[in-house]
Enzyme design. Structure first.
Site, short mmCIF file in Angstrom:
data_model
loop_
_atom_site.label_atom_id
_atom_site.label_comp_id
_atom_site.label_asym_id
_atom_site.label_seq_id
_atom_site.Cartn_x
_atom_site.Cartn_y
_atom_site.Cartn_z
N HIS A 113 0.50 2.37 51.29
CA HIS A 113 0.86 1.14 52.00
C HIS A 113 2.37 0.96 52.04
O HIS A 113 3.04 1.16 51.04
CB HIS A 113 0.21 -0.07 51.32
N VAL A 135 -3.59 -6.08 57.12
CA VAL A 135 -4.53 -4.95 57.18
C VAL A 135 -4.67 -4.31 55.81
O VAL A 135 -5.79 -4.01 55.36
CB VAL A 135 -4.08 -3.91 58.24
N CYS A 136 -3.56 -4.12 55.11
CA CYS A 136 -3.60 -3.51 53.78
C CYS A 136 -4.37 -4.40 52.80
O CYS A 136 -5.11 -3.91 51.95
CB CYS A 136 -2.19 -3.25 53.28
N THR A 137 -4.20 -5.70 52.92
CA THR A 137 -4.89 -6.65 52.04
C THR A 137 -6.40 -6.53 52.21
O THR A 137 -7.14 -6.46 51.22
CB THR A 137 -4.42 -8.09 52.33
#
Length: 128
Positions: free
Chosen positions: A42, A49-51
Site C-alpha cells: 500500500h 480502497v486499501c482500508t
C-alpha cells in the site's frame, strides 16, 4: 517502457527482511515460518480502497490460516500511523486486524521489492 527486474515470479522465495511493524520488530521468514504468504502493498495509510482491502483480509484471516497462509501488509508510513489506521479499519470495516502492517516510511523496502517506481517521486522526494 522501462523493465522492472525486481518483479517476483511464481515459485521464487521472497527475500527475507527485518522491519518495524504494527506488531513490533519482525523478520519476514521467521514470521511466515515456511508457510505461503500474502504481503499486501500500500502506498499510504487511510486510503479508502486499501482500508477496505485490509478489512476484508482481516475478516478472512482464519480461512487463510486454515490453508497455511500468513497475511501481512506493507505500507509507506510509520508504526504510529499504522496503529491508528488499524483502529480505523477495525471500526469502519467491523473487524479486527491481527496481522502485522510493516512500516516503510522511507520506501526502501517498496523500492527493493519493485512495488514503487524509484524514478517517480512525490513532493517530498519519495518514490511512488
Amino acid at each position: 517502457q522501462q523493465q522492472n527486474n525486481n518483479n517476483m515470479k511464481l515459485g521464487e522465495i521472497f527475500p527475507d527482511f527485518e522491519a518495524d511493524s504494527s506488531l513490533g520488530k519482525m523478520r519476514w521468514h521467521e514470521y511466515i515460518d515456511g508457510k505461503w504468504a500474502i504481503l499486501f502493498s500500500h502506498p499510504g495509510d487511510f486510503t479508502p480502497v486499501c482500508t477496505t482491502e485490509l478489512g476484508m483480509a482481516a475478516k478472512q484471516q482464519a480461512a487463510f490460516e486454515e490453508r497455511g497462509v500468513a497475511l501481512a501488509a506493507l505500507s509507506c508510513n510509520d508504526v504510529d500511523s499504522h496503529k491508528a489506521w488499524i483502529e480505523d479499519i477495525n471500526v469502519t470495516q467491523e473487524t479486527e486486524v491481527k496481522y502485522p502492517i510493516v512500516a516503510d516510511p522511507s520506501r526502501e523496502l517498496a523500492v527493493a521489492f519493485g512495488m514503487v517506481d524509484p524514478d517517480h517521486k512525490d513532493d517530498k522526494g519519495l518514490p511512488m
